[in-house]
Motif scaffolding. Structure first.
Motif, PDB file in Angstrom:
ATOM      1  N   SER A   9       0.842  -1.188   0.000  1.00  0.00           N
ATOM      2  CA  SER A   9       0.000   0.000   0.000  1.00  0.00           C
ATOM      3  C   SER A   9       0.884   1.248   0.000  1.00  0.00           C
ATOM      4  O   SER A   9       1.722   1.418   0.879  1.00  0.00           O
ATOM      5  N   ILE A  10       0.680   2.127  -0.983  1.00  0.00           N
ATOM      6  CA  ILE A  10       1.520   3.309  -1.160  1.00  0.00           C
ATOM      7  C   ILE A  10       0.665   4.568  -1.152  1.00  0.00           C
ATOM      8  O   ILE A  10      -0.378   4.625  -1.814  1.00  0.00           O
ATOM      9  N   LEU A  11       1.110   5.569  -0.409  1.00  0.00           N
ATOM     10  CA  LEU A  11       0.475   6.881  -0.421  1.00  0.00           C
ATOM     11  C   LEU A  11       1.362   7.842  -1.195  1.00  0.00           C
ATOM     12  O   LEU A  11       2.532   8.022  -0.855  1.00  0.00           O
ATOM     13  N   TYR A  32       0.503  -2.642  -6.925  1.00  0.00           N
ATOM     14  CA  TYR A  32       0.464  -1.872  -5.686  1.00  0.00           C
ATOM     15  C   TYR A  32      -0.908  -1.239  -5.487  1.00  0.00           C
ATOM     16  O   TYR A  32      -1.590  -0.899  -6.450  1.00  0.00           O
ATOM     17  N   GLN A  35      -2.975   5.280  -3.028  1.00  0.00           N
ATOM     18  CA  GLN A  35      -3.820   6.415  -2.675  1.00  0.00           C
ATOM     19  C   GLN A  35      -3.047   7.689  -3.016  1.00  0.00           C
ATOM     20  O   GLN A  35      -1.830   7.744  -2.850  1.00  0.00           O
ATOM     21  N   ALA A  47      -1.787  10.398   5.961  1.00  0.00           N
ATOM     22  CA  ALA A  47      -0.654   9.609   6.442  1.00  0.00           C
ATOM     23  C   ALA A  47      -0.800   9.234   7.915  1.00  0.00           C
ATOM     24  O   ALA A  47      -0.315   8.170   8.340  1.00  0.00           O
ATOM     25  N   ARG A  51      -4.815   4.518   8.729  1.00  0.00           N
ATOM     26  CA  ARG A  51      -4.734   3.533   7.657  1.00  0.00           C
ATOM     27  C   ARG A  51      -3.274   3.174   7.418  1.00  0.00           C
ATOM     28  O   ARG A  51      -2.399   4.048   7.468  1.00  0.00           O
ATOM     29  N   HIS A  52      -3.030   1.893   7.149  1.00  0.00           N
ATOM     30  CA  HIS A  52      -1.656   1.416   7.009  1.00  0.00           C
ATOM     31  C   HIS A  52      -1.116   1.703   5.612  1.00  0.00           C
ATOM     32  O   HIS A  52      -1.774   1.435   4.608  1.00  0.00           O
ATOM     33  N   TYR A  53       0.089   2.248   5.567  1.00  0.00           N
ATOM     34  CA  TYR A  53       0.814   2.415   4.311  1.00  0.00           C
ATOM     35  C   TYR A  53       2.211   1.836   4.474  1.00  0.00           C
ATOM     36  O   TYR A  53       2.887   2.073   5.476  1.00  0.00           O
ATOM     37  N   ASP A  54       2.630   1.063   3.469  1.00  0.00           N
ATOM     38  CA  ASP A  54       3.968   0.487   3.489  1.00  0.00           C
ATOM     39  C   ASP A  54       5.016   1.511   3.093  1.00  0.00           C
ATOM     40  O   ASP A  54       6.195   1.374   3.452  1.00  0.00           O
ATOM     41  N   ILE A  56       5.445   5.961   1.698  1.00  0.00           N
ATOM     42  CA  ILE A  56       4.906   7.247   1.266  1.00  0.00           C
ATOM     43  C   ILE A  56       5.858   7.855   0.245  1.00  0.00           C
ATOM     44  O   ILE A  56       7.065   7.983   0.517  1.00  0.00           O
ATOM     45  N   THR A  80       6.624   5.408   9.251  1.00  0.00           N
ATOM     46  CA  THR A  80       6.341   4.920   7.896  1.00  0.00           C
ATOM     47  C   THR A  80       7.473   5.301   6.948  1.00  0.00           C
ATOM     48  O   THR A  80       7.896   6.455   6.921  1.00  0.00           O
TER      49      THR A  80
END
Length: 237
Positions: A9-11, A32, A35, A47, A51-54, A56, A80
């Motif tokens: 998961s990438i922001l 991937y 968001q 961020a 919510r989980h992000y692997d 950013i 993160t």
């Protein structure tokens, strides 16, 4: 565990609408979950939303709040992994981003394959740090305690708040205590890339690590081997 085998998961926080649309399409096509937020305030809010992000991807120049302010506020509460996207040709943005806790940087314009390689390297080392590998032993050297399994680092019983990169550099130095570890070795094993000429990434990460240790104790823990790399000191001197 190979991190490439499960959805990441990438922001993406960047005000360039054309670029973020292209990145979203490209990264989604690579498997991937993406968001996008197009200004610093919205990006920071997402961020830290829970919510989980692997990872950013964070641009520097943005409206409302620039990337440095986003990173500073993010690092106050979250570790993160962050890959900074820098547009300028000089080193200022890159060095400042690393000083503030970014895990890596990538100058614009960039090759998409290079971006994915950097993403995989950062997420892989974050997963290594989080899992500690297979039943890895706790480490204790010269007043520094490190537990890979719980991702905990302490100096004289005071917990350190480290980024993933700092944690893994400290782990590498502790595993090789009293031995010199070259910058090339650190770059390959921790950043997942060969050391480039004039690249100060390793120096900045070690400098940040020293500052955090130095805020707790005054005696030197990490020695610079000029022109070569670093060494974790065993015992006071």
């Amino acid at each position: 565990m190979n991190s490439d085998f499960h959805l990441q998961s990438i922001l993406v926080i960047d005000d360039d609408l054309e670029l973020t649309e292209m990145l979203s399409t490209y990264l989604s096509g690579m498997g991937y979950k993406v968001q996008v937020r197009n200004d610093g305030e919205d990006g920071l809010s997402e961020a830290v939303s829970g919510r989980h992000y692997d990872l950013i991807l964070l641009d520097v120049m943005m409206p409302k709040m620039d990337g440095f302010d986003v990173l500073k506020k993010l690092r106050a509460s979250h570790s993160t992994p962050v890959l900074m996207l820098t547009a300028r040709g000089d080193d200022y943005d890159r060095i400042l981003g690393l000083e503030m806790g970014a895990d890596d940087y990538l100058p614009k314009p960039f090759n998409h394959r290079e971006l994915v390689a950097r993403i995989k390297a950062i997420v892989r080392r974050h997963n290594l740090s989080s899992t500690g590998g297979a039943v890895e032993q706790d480490l204790f050297v010269n007043g520094i305690f490190l537990s890979p399994s719980s991702q905990l680092a302490k100096v004289d019983d005071v917990e350190l708040t480290l980024t993933t990169t700092e944690f893994l550099i400290l782990r590498l130095l502790m595993l090789n205590a009293a031995q010199r570890v070259t910058k090339e070795e650190i770059s390959l094993k921790i950043l997942g890339k060969p050391l480039q000429a004039f690249d100060r990434s390793i120096d900045m990460h070690v400098s940040n690590l020293r500052k955090k240790i130095g805020a707790v104790v005054v005696d030197e823990k990490i020695k610079t081997i000029r022109g070569v790399g670093y060494m974790l000191i065993v015992g006071s001197h």
